[in-house]
Design a protein around this motif. Structure first.
Motif, PDB file in Angstrom:
ATOM      1  N   MET A   1       0.852  -1.197   0.000  1.00 38.37           N
ATOM      2  CA  MET A   1       0.000   0.000   0.000  1.00 38.37           C
ATOM      3  C   MET A   1       0.883   1.241   0.000  1.00 38.37           C
ATOM      4  O   MET A   1       1.882   1.312   0.700  1.00 38.37           O
ATOM      5  CB  MET A   1      -0.891   0.004   1.231  1.00 38.37           C
ATOM      6  N   GLU A   2       0.491   2.182  -0.826  1.00 36.77           N
ATOM      7  CA  GLU A   2       1.293   3.393  -0.964  1.00 36.77           C
ATOM      8  C   GLU A   2       0.597   4.521  -0.223  1.00 36.77           C
ATOM      9  O   GLU A   2      -0.313   5.165  -0.731  1.00 36.77           O
ATOM     10  CB  GLU A   2       1.372   3.724  -2.455  1.00 36.77           C
ATOM     11  N   LEU A   3       0.955   4.748   1.028  1.00 35.52           N
ATOM     12  CA  LEU A   3       0.320   5.848   1.743  1.00 35.52           C
ATOM     13  C   LEU A   3       1.233   7.060   1.668  1.00 35.52           C
ATOM     14  O   LEU A   3       2.386   7.026   2.085  1.00 35.52           O
ATOM     15  CB  LEU A   3       0.090   5.472   3.206  1.00 35.52           C
ATOM     16  N   LEU A   4       0.716   8.135   1.119  1.00 34.98           N
ATOM     17  CA  LEU A   4       1.564   9.312   0.947  1.00 34.98           C
ATOM     18  C   LEU A   4       1.444  10.206   2.169  1.00 34.98           C
ATOM     19  O   LEU A   4       0.371  10.363   2.724  1.00 34.98           O
ATOM     20  CB  LEU A   4       1.100  10.099  -0.276  1.00 34.98           C
ATOM     21  N   THR A   5       2.524  10.808   2.550  1.00 36.51           N
ATOM     22  CA  THR A   5       2.423  11.751   3.658  1.00 36.51           C
ATOM     23  C   THR A   5       1.965  13.081   3.096  1.00 36.51           C
ATOM     24  O   THR A   5       2.378  13.497   2.035  1.00 36.51           O
ATOM     25  CB  THR A   5       3.783  11.954   4.336  1.00 36.51           C
ATOM     26  N   SER A   6       1.071  13.732   3.793  1.00 36.94           N
ATOM     27  CA  SER A   6       0.619  15.036   3.334  1.00 36.94           C
ATOM     28  C   SER A   6       1.743  16.031   3.567  1.00 36.94           C
ATOM     29  O   SER A   6       2.550  15.878   4.470  1.00 36.94           O
ATOM     30  CB  SER A   6      -0.590  15.450   4.144  1.00 36.94           C
ATOM     31  N   SER A   7       1.786  17.050   2.740  1.00 33.62           N
ATOM     32  CA  SER A   7       2.857  18.013   2.958  1.00 33.62           C
ATOM     33  C   SER A   7       2.302  19.303   3.534  1.00 33.62           C
ATOM     34  O   SER A   7       1.198  19.716   3.204  1.00 33.62           O
ATOM     35  CB  SER A   7       3.568  18.289   1.640  1.00 33.62           C
ATOM     36  N   VAL A   8       3.018  19.904   4.429  1.00 33.31           N
ATOM     37  CA  VAL A   8       2.648  21.225   4.928  1.00 33.31           C
ATOM     38  C   VAL A   8       3.768  22.159   4.515  1.00 33.31           C
ATOM     39  O   VAL A   8       4.919  21.770   4.438  1.00 33.31           O
ATOM     40  CB  VAL A   8       2.445  21.233   6.462  1.00 33.31           C
ATOM     41  N   GLY A 235       2.850   5.232 -11.116  1.00 32.29           N
ATOM     42  CA  GLY A 235       3.260   4.119 -10.262  1.00 32.29           C
ATOM     43  C   GLY A 235       2.702   4.190  -8.841  1.00 32.29           C
ATOM     44  O   GLY A 235       2.897   3.277  -8.046  1.00 32.29           O
ATOM     45  N   LYS A 236       1.998   5.263  -8.519  1.00 29.30           N
ATOM     46  CA  LYS A 236       1.508   5.393  -7.132  1.00 29.30           C
ATOM     47  C   LYS A 236      -0.009   5.570  -7.076  1.00 29.30           C
ATOM     48  O   LYS A 236      -0.634   6.047  -8.008  1.00 29.30           O
ATOM     49  CB  LYS A 236       2.160   6.616  -6.492  1.00 29.30           C
ATOM     50  N   PHE A 237      -0.564   5.228  -5.967  1.00 30.06           N
ATOM     51  CA  PHE A 237      -1.967   5.472  -5.660  1.00 30.06           C
ATOM     52  C   PHE A 237      -2.172   5.077  -4.211  1.00 30.06           C
ATOM     53  O   PHE A 237      -1.279   4.486  -3.592  1.00 30.06           O
ATOM     54  CB  PHE A 237      -2.891   4.671  -6.598  1.00 30.06           C
ATOM     55  N   VAL A 238      -3.325   5.435  -3.647  1.00 24.96           N
ATOM     56  CA  VAL A 238      -3.603   5.073  -2.257  1.00 24.96           C
ATOM     57  C   VAL A 238      -4.779   4.110  -2.243  1.00 24.96           C
ATOM     58  O   VAL A 238      -5.870   4.455  -2.687  1.00 24.96           O
ATOM     59  CB  VAL A 238      -3.962   6.330  -1.417  1.00 24.96           C
ATOM     60  N   ASN A 239      -4.534   2.916  -1.755  1.00 26.02           N
ATOM     61  CA  ASN A 239      -5.576   1.904  -1.701  1.00 26.02           C
ATOM     62  C   ASN A 239      -6.253   1.946  -0.342  1.00 26.02           C
ATOM     63  O   ASN A 239      -5.598   1.812   0.680  1.00 26.02           O
ATOM     64  CB  ASN A 239      -4.913   0.526  -1.850  1.00 26.02           C
ATOM     65  N   PHE A 240      -7.570   2.123  -0.315  1.00 29.79           N
ATOM     66  CA  PHE A 240      -8.282   2.053   0.970  1.00 29.79           C
ATOM     67  C   PHE A 240      -8.630   0.598   1.285  1.00 29.79           C
ATOM     68  O   PHE A 240      -8.627   0.187   2.429  1.00 29.79           O
ATOM     69  CB  PHE A 240      -9.569   2.874   0.915  1.00 29.79           C
TER      70      PHE A 240
END
Ligand code: B12
Ligand code: SF4
Length: 567
Positions: A1-8, A235-240
């Motif tokens: 699973m590709e979980l991306l960190t949110s950016s601030v 190559g990326k996505f977020v799978n729930f």
């Protein structure tokens, strides 16, 4: 699973930087999550545009079809998803007016105000941040959704956090909750206030599909694609929901809660994940589920399945990109999309094509032929969009580097349904709109109303599968035919008459289909047109007159609270 960190963003002093600061009240914080304010289908200083209503079909698919245009609203699923996955007291305010939003702030003591927006709505997001500072100065303002992709957004709006990418994990982390806890899917009715031929369909429980959101983003990474870019790009996505088992479980729960057996699967490329889809099919078979699925999929992904697999999986509506073969997108590789569309429709699968106008190789000399090629697919629905460099995408980056972005184009006009926001090698900005409008018009002229086209596809599916040895498949077609044959026949009765004066050929095609329906319908289906047909003809004509007078439609304001205790 590709979980991306949110950016601030660290460049803005009002935005937290460095180590991630949690909210001091954690899960006790009172949260408001709001979509941007309306009314939407009008021209105003906050970026509402009459050409850009809060509607899917009428905005970008059936907008040239007059009273036959499918009108419908969809909730803001991103914030519903966040609400369902936090334990803090939370209110979701959907489609407020400015006054509704202000009242909500004045009457409640919110610790966090989350605003969701897409790029066109940046001026509304700015105004909502301003209102929040004024009326609820204690609130922390969090802005999320695609608007966060605008370069320099932190200087355009007064927010404390700007969240790029996936929001559930961000909000959980912000509240000190378990970021990696399983996702709880909210019960979402896919559409509301559906309207066609001047009639508003009742919002009956179970009559509308449930929306299921298995993932966000798409790994294909087409250069113009904003959803792919926003959740990580190629190559990326977020799978729930990783597996077919998880997905099946969610769908079963929705079936119970919403009393549905059809699902709108909001995944950019559902069929690409074959293993998950095939496992879902296995479970559907084992559980004897005759569900219907509306999905998005690219042609190369569809080609990984046989028609039998698609039909057994319940795929009844397919949204597919039909970009010009000359553009060289890998998602179309090896696919004869016209042949594919024809085959899908023969199996009762409604096809919604999506075609981009103004690709790099388009010129005034070849674009008419390209549009004709798209129209010749004879899809059930056809979306046309201008090639648009949207902030955050590789295409935008490339155009910026080449100095081709047009200055002074308001973000409110960067939505692909108006004019180019970049300098095209061969097509002028003014002509981009002309070609776009012509594409919609031509599709309607050649192929007729989408309602006629979906009736035709349903009938083809019914004829093919009414005696299918697979009981689940039989049941699905019988259910749709039982529910719709009378209504469709009546609509065809009215359409045939309405088109007599406008286009005799289309009227004749509709008549032939109406007769075929008659042969296949039961007693009620045969009798209903005599009664309902004239009513629909009257409402259609009445609607035409209302639309000519400038009638527009707006979604209702909705407030939903969870884990709520009065302050
Ligand atoms: C449903 C939908 C609509 C609905 C409206 C829904 C609504 N209530 O606003 C309708 C059909 C009306 C619509 C209209 C339009 N849409 Co629209 N729509 C979608 C669609 C298909 C699904 C959105 C969704 O729910 N996704 C699933 C959820 C889970 O994802 P999400 O919304 O991105 O939310 C996640 C994160 O972004 C984040 N997040 C979101 N909000 C917030 C808020 C906070 C506080 C936080 C922390 C995080 C956060 O967390 C969420 C969970 O991870 C998307 C495509 C897509 N696949 O997303 C396009 C999309 C959002 N729409 C888009 C566009 C351009 C439009 C239109 C301009 C039409 C057009 N010409 O294309 C109009 C605008 C109407 C208007 N006046 O505002 C673009 C946005 C492009 C951009 N970069 O801004 C998208 C991405 C489609 C595309 N690929 O081009 N749309
Ligand atoms: S296949 Fe569709 S969803 Fe995926 S990146 Fe390309 S345009 Fe976007």
């Amino acid at each position: 699973m590709e979980l991306l960190t949110s950016s601030v963003d660290a460049s803005n002093p009002s935005v937290h930087s460095g180590s991630f600061e949690k909210h001091p009240k954690g899960s006790q914080a009172r949260i408001l999550l709001s979509s941007v304010f309306g009314p939407y289908a009008q021209d105003d200083e906050f970026g509402s545009r009459s050409i850009n209503p809060m509607e899917l079909y009428h905005n970008q698919v059936t907008r040239a079809q007059g009273s036959f245009s499918l009108r419908m609203f969809h909730r803001s699923w991103g914030i519903m998803m966040i609400q369902a996955n936090i334990s803090a007291p939370c209110a979701v305010l959907d489609f407020p007016t400015r006054d509704d939003f202000a009242r909500q702030l004045k009457n409640n003591d919110y610790d966090v105000v989350g605003i969701t927006g897409i790029i066109v709505n940046v001026a509304k997001v700015r105004e909502m941040c301003r209102i929040t500072r004024e009326l609820s100065p204690q609130s922390v303002i969090v802005v999320g959704g695609h608007v966060a992709a605008i370069p320099g957004i932190e200087k355009m709006i007064d927010a404390d956090h700007i969240v790029k990418g996936e929001g559930v994990s961000w909000m959980r982390r912000y509240l000190g909750e378990d970021e990696s806890a399983p996702i709880r899917h909210p019960a979402i009715v896919s559409g509301m206030r559906t309207r066609i031929m001047g009639i508003r369909l009742p919002d009956r429980k179970g009559a509308t599909a449930a929306t299921i959101i298995p993932s966000v983003g798409c790994p294909m990474g087409c250069n113009f694609c904003t959803t792919s870019a926003f959740f990580g790009g190629k190559g990326k996505f977020v799978n729930f929901f990783e597996t077919g088992d998880e997905l099946f479980e969610v769908m079963r729960r929705m079936e119970d809660e919403l009393k549905v057996n059809s699902f709108f699967v909001m995944d950019e490329n559902f069929l690409l994940h074959r293993e998950r889809a095939m496992r879902l099919l296995e479970l559907m078979k084992a559980g004897n589920k005759s569900w219907a699925l509306s999905v998005f999929a690219s042609a190369n992904a569809i080609r990984k399945y046989t028609m039998q697999e698609l039909v057994e999986l319940g795929v009844s509506w397919l949204w597919m990109g039909l970009e010009s073969p000359q553009a060289g997108y890998s998602k179309l590789q090896g696919a004869d999309t016209r042949e594919l569309t024809r085959e899908l429709r023969e199996h009762g699968i409604r096809v919604q094509g999506s075609t981009i106008i103004g690709l790099e190789h388009h010129t005034p000399d070849n674009i008419v032929a390209e549009i004709e090629h798209a129209v010749s697919h004879d899809t059930d629905f056809h979306q046309f969009m201008l090639y648009t460099p949207v902030p955050g995408t590789p295409l935008y980056q490339q155009m910026a580097e080449e100095g081709r972005l047009l200055r002074d184009v308001d973000y409110a006009d960067v939505h692909g349904q108006f004019k180019f926001n970049f300098k095209h090698a061969a097509i002028s900005r003014e002509d981009s709109k002309r070609f776009l409008d012509w594409a919609f018009w031509r599709d309607f002229q050649i192929n007729g109303p989408s309602l006629y086209r979906i009736s035709r596809t349903l009938l083809a599916g019914w004829k093919r599968y009414k005696d299918s040895p697979d009981a689940r498949v039989r049941t699905r077609f019988a259910r749709e035919m039982g529910r719709l044959s009378g209504v469709y026949s009546s609509a065809l009765w009215a359409m045939e008459r309405q088109f007599r004066k406008v286009d005799r050929e289309v009227s004749e095609k509709i008549r032939t289909l109406r007769h075929e329906f008659r042969q296949e319908s039961g007693f009620m289906g045969r009798m209903l047109p005599a009664l309902l047909g004239p009513i629909l003809l009257w409402t259609t004509r009445h609607e035409e007159r209302r639309l000519a007078r400038g009638k527009t439609y707006e979604p209702p304001t909705i407030l939903e609270r969870s884990n709520w205790v009065e302050a």
